[in-house]
Scaffold this motif. Sequence first.
Motif, mmCIF file in Angstrom:
data_model
loop_
_atom_site.group_PDB
_atom_site.id
_atom_site.type_symbol
_atom_site.label_atom_id
_atom_site.label_comp_id
_atom_site.label_asym_id
_atom_site.label_seq_id
_atom_site.Cartn_x
_atom_site.Cartn_y
_atom_site.Cartn_z
ATOM 1 N N ARG A 13 36.509 -38.523 -6.435
ATOM 2 C CA ARG A 13 35.465 -37.974 -7.317
ATOM 3 C C ARG A 13 34.506 -37.100 -6.494
ATOM 4 O O ARG A 13 34.567 -35.893 -6.537
ATOM 5 N N ASP A 14 33.652 -37.702 -5.681
ATOM 6 C CA ASP A 14 32.732 -36.902 -4.864
ATOM 7 C C ASP A 14 33.492 -36.085 -3.809
ATOM 8 O O ASP A 14 33.147 -34.941 -3.534
ATOM 9 N N GLY A 15 34.538 -36.685 -3.241
ATOM 10 C CA GLY A 15 35.331 -35.981 -2.226
ATOM 11 C C GLY A 15 36.014 -34.752 -2.796
ATOM 12 O O GLY A 15 36.260 -33.770 -2.094
ATOM 13 N N ILE A 203 24.698 -48.471 -1.627
ATOM 14 C CA ILE A 203 24.153 -47.254 -1.008
ATOM 15 C C ILE A 203 25.197 -46.140 -1.102
ATOM 16 O O ILE A 203 26.383 -46.360 -0.848
ATOM 17 N N HIS A 204 24.732 -44.961 -1.474
ATOM 18 C CA HIS A 204 25.598 -43.780 -1.585
ATOM 19 C C HIS A 204 24.907 -42.660 -0.811
ATOM 20 O O HIS A 204 23.940 -42.081 -1.276
ATOM 21 N N ALA A 205 25.384 -42.410 0.396
ATOM 22 C CA ALA A 205 24.689 -41.470 1.281
ATOM 23 C C ALA A 205 25.493 -40.196 1.491
ATOM 24 O O ALA A 205 26.712 -40.232 1.619
ATOM 25 N N HIS A 206 24.774 -39.086 1.525
ATOM 26 C CA HIS A 206 25.381 -37.798 1.883
ATOM 27 C C HIS A 206 24.958 -37.424 3.299
ATOM 28 O O HIS A 206 23.971 -37.931 3.823
ATOM 29 N N ASN A 207 25.727 -36.518 3.890
ATOM 30 C CA ASN A 207 25.655 -36.340 5.344
ATOM 31 C C ASN A 207 24.874 -35.116 5.809
ATOM 32 O O ASN A 207 25.140 -34.577 6.877
ATOM 33 N N GLY A 239 29.394 -33.333 3.321
ATOM 34 C CA GLY A 239 30.224 -34.506 3.087
ATOM 35 C C GLY A 239 29.453 -35.766 2.743
ATOM 36 O O GLY A 239 28.225 -35.784 2.709
ATOM 37 N N ASN A 240 30.227 -36.834 2.472
ATOM 38 C CA ASN A 240 29.681 -38.157 2.156
ATOM 39 C C ASN A 240 29.777 -39.049 3.388
ATOM 40 O O ASN A 240 30.382 -38.678 4.388
ATOM 41 N N ALA A 241 29.238 -40.244 3.278
ATOM 42 C CA ALA A 241 29.379 -41.230 4.346
ATOM 43 C C ALA A 241 30.869 -41.453 4.600
ATOM 44 O O ALA A 241 31.642 -41.637 3.658
#
Length: 530
Positions: A13-15, A203-207, A239-241
Amino acid sequence: MKERLYLFDTTLRDGAQTNGVDFTLADKLAIARMLDQLGIDYVEGGYPGANPTDSELFAQDRHLKTTFTAFGMTRRPGRSTSNDPGLAALLDAKADAICFVAKAWDYHVKVALETTNEENLASIRDSVRAAKAKGREVLLDCEHFFDGYKANPQYALACAKAAYDEGARWVVLCDTNGGALPHEVEQIVGAVCKVIPGDHVAIHAHNDTEQAVANSFAAVRAGARQIQGTLNGLGERCGNANLVSIIPTLKLKKEYADCFDIGVSDAALHKLVHVSHALDERLNRAPDRHAPYVGESAFATKAGIHASAILKDPATYEHVAPESVGNKRKVLVSEQAGKSNVLAELERIGLKVNKDDPRIVRLLEIVKEREAIGYAYEAADASFELLARRTLGTVPDYFDVTQFDVNTEQRNNARGERVTVAMAVVKVKVGDDDLISAAEGNGPVNALDQALRKDLGKYQKYIEGLKLTDYRVRILNSGTAAVTRVLIESADEKGERWTTVGVSPNIIDASFQALMDSIVYKLVKSGAPA
Ligand SMILES: [Zn+2]
């Protein structure tokens, strides 16, 4: 007693927001299966109803152990839950869980949603209730939670609390802009966990400041018990974590390993390099050599004083054992390191062989030679298995392709339209029988595949359920000449999948090698008699 910490993957999804990434349905299913085998608790598949691929994905029976999750919006402001087509598609999707995204920053409620704070809270409550009534596990993504909290802590908390009070299993704190810093995350998550129990906080972290992984751990230190991320840190912008970095840290670093259990077993952890590289192969991109834990250079030490110390005791220069994530040390006599890898791989595919058997060294030499000219056995499990079985002398010569011919022709059809047609003729010797098959295809490789599988005599029944599910090509520059690497993914009637590889300056030849490996692999797997 260790606490359970949950992992949530949003690669699909986010990727999928990553620049240049465009997953097909086959990609999504294959990646979901890989994540499932890895032991990821939640796999987010996408937005049912938003595009044909995701709608199809959520219409299928996927047979996964993981909690397969659909993502979508809470009900629109001013609508009822029964009068919102987007929400209806989400509620009807074949998913184990639903992750709703909602605004948690009052500024966004006003500017983007153009509604009132109270209506936004009502939308959260109503949507969670509707999904619960459908029997779904519910997650609420609080968008811009950290920025929202800094601007209006009461309102951000109220959004999270509304979902929790209504029975949402998880409240997900999203650093949507990716600008939060670890000490802020630790402080804010700590404040949230005073109101909502930490085993309901994710937790949903972006980079965007290169700290998505650090922010995820800061949240866990403050009480959160679910980490969301993606394979190889895929995701829009920076990107995401990165779960591929987070998982080994959780498993191998004492501070976390002593306190938490995760769904990833030690055995699955050994496959982490494989998982990371398999995703890169699928995306047709080269793996990051310097990726922590899984990069080719992650445990490489240049010769010199370090090398001799490492030979005496690897722990002197390594923070964790490379084998624990399926990686290898690069300073030792590479033959030794490689041999243990080959042995592990032989064990995985169930080939019993004495570890001192000289044929293992020979197999290793062949693998190295072939990888140097472009073969990628990391991604082509079935081709590796065949190579191993052949070197150890256990693959029958089922059939022999004595000749093939592929033509591509462009011409006008009966209606005067310009069409391109491919045709292949294949001569096969099966025992004493000479068989000739011809087939047309939408391209030369497709025609060759069709002709090859049309008649294999007494072996035909074993390959009836075989189908080609994916075909990937990459041009490699080895030395002065460019060569083509073809990776083919096949599946059978039982849903088993395997990947084979071919390399040649000629794309048809490379494809032919990969097709042949696929068929022979299927015959071996089916126990076809020689
Ligand atoms: Zn995100």
